[in-house]
Design a protein around this motif. Sequence first.
Motif, mmCIF file in Angstrom:
data_model
loop_
_atom_site.group_PDB
_atom_site.id
_atom_site.type_symbol
_atom_site.label_atom_id
_atom_site.label_comp_id
_atom_site.label_asym_id
_atom_site.label_seq_id
_atom_site.Cartn_x
_atom_site.Cartn_y
_atom_site.Cartn_z
ATOM 1 N N UNK A 24 1.031 -1.468 0.097
ATOM 2 C CA UNK A 24 0.028 -0.317 -0.071
ATOM 3 C C UNK A 24 0.482 1.506 -0.220
ATOM 4 N N UNK A 25 2.029 0.795 0.178
ATOM 5 C CA UNK A 25 3.189 2.585 -0.108
ATOM 6 C C UNK A 25 3.231 2.553 -0.916
ATOM 7 N N UNK A 26 2.793 4.245 -1.537
ATOM 8 C CA UNK A 26 3.301 5.379 -2.217
ATOM 9 C C UNK A 26 4.578 5.034 -2.664
ATOM 10 N N UNK A 27 5.231 4.575 -4.522
ATOM 11 C CA UNK A 27 5.724 4.215 -4.397
ATOM 12 C C UNK A 27 5.679 5.098 -6.825
ATOM 13 N N UNK A 28 4.692 6.437 -6.632
ATOM 14 C CA UNK A 28 5.304 6.741 -8.059
ATOM 15 C C UNK A 28 6.244 7.546 -8.216
ATOM 16 N N UNK A 29 6.380 8.150 -9.290
ATOM 17 C CA UNK A 29 7.784 8.674 -10.129
ATOM 18 C C UNK A 29 8.280 9.757 -8.653
ATOM 19 N N UNK A 30 7.078 10.747 -8.943
ATOM 20 C CA UNK A 30 7.163 12.231 -7.910
ATOM 21 C C UNK A 30 7.685 11.427 -6.185
ATOM 22 N N UNK A 31 6.648 10.494 -5.756
ATOM 23 C CA UNK A 31 6.966 10.069 -4.023
ATOM 24 C C UNK A 31 8.493 9.928 -4.514
ATOM 25 N N UNK A 32 9.769 9.272 -5.322
ATOM 26 C CA UNK A 32 10.686 8.517 -5.334
ATOM 27 C C UNK A 32 12.087 9.808 -5.235
ATOM 28 N N UNK A 33 10.643 10.764 -6.858
ATOM 29 C CA UNK A 33 12.017 11.357 -6.592
ATOM 30 C C UNK A 33 11.962 12.986 -5.337
ATOM 31 N N UNK A 34 10.897 12.879 -4.364
ATOM 32 C CA UNK A 34 11.437 13.645 -3.468
ATOM 33 C C UNK A 34 11.912 13.087 -2.478
ATOM 34 N N UNK A 35 11.966 11.504 -2.153
ATOM 35 C CA UNK A 35 12.871 11.050 -1.392
ATOM 36 C C UNK A 35 14.061 10.497 -1.107
ATOM 37 N N UNK A 36 14.485 10.543 -3.048
ATOM 38 C CA UNK A 36 15.953 10.717 -2.759
ATOM 39 C C UNK A 36 16.586 11.660 -3.926
ATOM 40 N N UNK A 37 17.770 11.772 -4.304
ATOM 41 C CA UNK A 37 18.446 12.684 -4.918
ATOM 42 C C UNK A 37 17.984 12.638 -6.373
ATOM 43 N N UNK A 38 17.997 11.505 -7.247
ATOM 44 C CA UNK A 38 17.949 10.928 -8.592
ATOM 45 C C UNK A 38 16.257 11.834 -8.832
#
Length: 341
Positions: A66-80
């Motif tokens: 159920x965790x959100x793994x969209x591109x925007x979510x991952x971009x906000x979490x990691x420096x890439x």
Amino acid sequence: MDTQHDNALAHALAAIPGPVPPSGVIHIVIPHTNRFTVVGNHLAQHAGLSLVAIGIGVHIQSLPAGSEISIKTLAARFPEGEVRIACALRELEAHGYLRRTRVRLAKGRVATRTVFCNQPGAVLRGGVVPGAPGAPVVAAAVRNPAPAPALVREHLRVPEPEPTLVPEPALVREHLRVREPEPTAVAGARPAPVRLPAPTAPKQPRRPLPHPHALTPERRQAASALLADLRRHAVELVLSEEAVEELVPGVAAWLERDATTDAIRHALTADLPKPLKHPARLLRHRLTALLPPPLPGVHDLTAPRRAPVPPFQTCDGCERAFRSHEPGHCRDCRAPYGEAA
């Protein structure tokens, strides 16, 4: 002061069973008792995935269902950035670890459903029975009690059982479809668009260094002396003997085209970039890109000869002068005489 030693690291290295490798990485393995995720070497050491894709795959596998793994979510979490993360997700999708489908929810809403498989090879081989050893299970958000370290070591020594294959893989799809968490979509919200990387133009091949038709000893000596003397006019242009030997044909080609040494020196030393990191590459580029054409000959510089002008003739009809190579009638009188004939 004496050199400080890390006693804890020294004791940990001394406690490693077996011989220590003379080179390469040394592993200090401490069993985890909580907050750990089992990751297969087929993902951690995948030969076809980039390091970014492997890292994102391990991160997604460690998240609860159920965790959100969209591109925007991952971009906000990691420096890439979003472009690199989108490319990594496509790599995981191409190798079977990730599957993204568009589903229509109630009231006509559309959402993206994401499924991550930790062993895509087992599914591709024909499917496994749900509930059997090795069957794919969607992670549940229930915390299991942490096993004791002794039990963890005992479990690691036991080999994993082989998955039981069945001829019909429809059970796997049905099992995954039943246990997938419903996406939490906001009313009126649209899925985030995926930004594809812009296509880049193909890199043009580097032009070869010009060579003279005949590299005589005199031209070789003059070109070598000119290149070695450049550091007197620009301190940045300090060349090695190997670089001078490589650039000699290019300077000889300029000398063959009657370029003076002053003109060559000005073309190579004018407007140098600051700082200059690769002087030999810059000189190679200028010798190739600024190569002058051969000087024209004496006959090429003469004025073009004018076409011969026809002499004047007197018209036999109206006695008016006109230019023609043969006597006869002018243009005005030629038409009536032509019609009468």
